[in-house]
Design a protein around this motif. Structure first.
Motif, short mmCIF file in Angstrom:
data_model
loop_
_atom_site.label_atom_id
_atom_site.label_comp_id
_atom_site.label_asym_id
_atom_site.label_seq_id
_atom_site.Cartn_x
_atom_site.Cartn_y
_atom_site.Cartn_z
N VAL A 181 0.82 -1.20 0.00
CA VAL A 181 0.00 0.00 0.00
C VAL A 181 0.86 1.26 0.00
O VAL A 181 0.57 2.23 -0.71
N GLN A 183 -4.73 -0.78 -2.09
CA GLN A 183 -5.49 -1.41 -1.01
C GLN A 183 -6.16 -2.69 -1.48
O GLN A 183 -6.14 -3.72 -0.79
N ILE A 198 -2.93 -2.68 5.93
CA ILE A 198 -3.52 -1.50 5.29
C ILE A 198 -3.70 -0.37 6.30
O ILE A 198 -3.38 0.80 6.03
#
Length: 409
Positions: free
Chosen positions: A165, A174, A354
């Motif tokens: 990410v 993502q 994430i």
């Protein structure tokens, strides 16, 4: 509701509750959840996993993974799903209205000429609220990592997702991170022992209702351009905003270029109006999708005013909720399969990565700009973790701290 004892184990099942308690919980979050969609996920976890214990970390991780993988406003979809699990469809609607209404009201006021940031003191309060978001997300990453990435394999998946990410950036990064987590879970997480907190979610949605929602979504996307071409006006407004809501993964800032392309070039909204609304949207709690309320209110097409605001808001949120409810019964079935359980272990570990990447950028790099804001962030983080103060109180501390720093400057 009083705070739960710090060492009491969370319930492994989803207990049903009342629409009123869902409405109250999300109303509080609607006026205190500053910082954008990633911060909202941190606020939700603090409220519904840590404080109210409606969900476990594993169950919450499943919801976040589902929201990240579907188009629409991810944090609002997670809130909608929590309301659905707690009190059925009325609870889901109560969660959405309570969480969204405060920022819609503020954005309508801005469209009518209100000034949210009139002077350095107001700017300091906004800066302090951004610092609170850093503390909230940091707490969520730390605690979710202990549950969703407790061993070397899943910790490795989380780190790989964070790196992906950070370097790939954007929504595609993502989605790719979730996909990598799913594949890694299939390869490495079969047979991994989970405790009682991994009991799967069971949404109260029938297969027929799910299919009906997916059909309704397809009809909306297919027929709204036809209606816009035939009638214009409000139909064009619905078409533009529903299309924006249907094409966004992750929500938040990703929707802004779609809204700009839909409203500024046709002349519905001027560039200055768009930038004014965008700046105001950064300063309000709740979902960034409520920027649509401002655009609908000032738009030269459609009813304008409060009617335009409500129409645009409904149009931009509706596709994400239709697809969410549409996949819920199939998620129920898939979640019971052994291979799906392994895939979700990997996806949940990727969610931690994430969130960790988002903690750095944009949350940390936007809010922590000098040693003073770093010190304020440490205070907020300790209040949340060591002192176990509720997030709404930390929001007040952060706002006051930001105001003080602005006065000292």
């Amino acid at each position: 509701m009083p705070d739960s004892p710090p060492h009491s184990p969370p319930s492994p099942t989803i207990a049903r509750g009342s629409v009123g308690e869902v409405l109250g919980a999300f109303a509080k979050l609607g006026v205190t959840s500053f910082g954008g969609p990633i911060a909202h996920l941190g606020y939700f976890r603090a409220e519904f996993v840590e404080r109210r214990r409606w969900l476990t970390d594993a169950q919450y991780g499943d919801l976040v993974a589902l929201g990240q993988f579907l188009p629409g406003p991810a944090s609002s979809q997670v809130g909608f799903a929590i309301g659905m699990l707690r009190a059925g469809l009325p609870g889901a609607l109560a969660a959405f209205v309570a969480f969204t209404a405060p920022s819609v009201v503020v954005m309508i006021a801005v469209a009518a000429g209100a000034d949210l940031a009139g002077g350095p003191l107001a700017q300091g309060v906004i800066a302090g609220l951004q610092v609170v978001a850093v503390a909230v997300v940091a707490q969520a990453v730390w605690t979710m990592a202990r549950t969703l990435a407790p061993d070397a394999r899943r910790a490795g998946i989380a780190v790989a997702a964070a790196i992906l990410v950070l370097f790939a950036g954007g929504t595609l990064g993502q989605i790719a991170a979730i996909a990598v987590g799913v594949v890694a879970g299939l390869l490495w997480c079969r047979g991994v022992a989970d405790d009682e907190r991994a009991i799967p979610l069971r949404f109260p949605v029938s297969r027929a209702a799910g299919i009906a929602c997916l059909v309704a979504l397809a009809a909306l996307l297919a027929l709204s351009p036809v209606a816009a071409a035939a009638w214009g006006g409000a139909a064009s407004l619905i078409d533009a905003f529903s299309r924006a809501g249907a094409l966004v993964f992750g929500g938040g800032h990703v929707v802004l270029p779609l809204l700009q392309a839909a409203t500024v070039p046709p002349g519905w909204v001027s560039a200055d109006q768009f930038l004014t609304g965008y700046g105001a949207a950064q300063a309000v709690p709740g979902p960034l999708f409520t920027f649509a309320a401002y655009l609908g209110a000032v738009s030269d097409i459609g009813p304008g005013g409060i009617g335009g605001a409500l129409l645009a808001t409904a149009a931009i949120f509706l596709p994400g909720f239709l697809v969410l409810v549409g996949v819920m019964p199939f998620w129920n079935r898939m979640r019971r399969l052994p291979w799906a359980t392994a895939a979700l272990r990997g996806a949940n570990a990727a969610v931690v990565g994430i969130l960790a990447a988002a903690l750095y950028s944009p949350v940390f790099v936007t809010a922590i700009v000098d040693v003073r804001t770093f010190a304020l962030g440490l205070v907020c983080f300790v209040l949340l973790t060591a002192w176990r103060r509720p997030p709404w109180l930390v929001v007040l501390v952060g706002a006051a701290g930001g105001a003080v720093l602005a006065l000292l400057a």
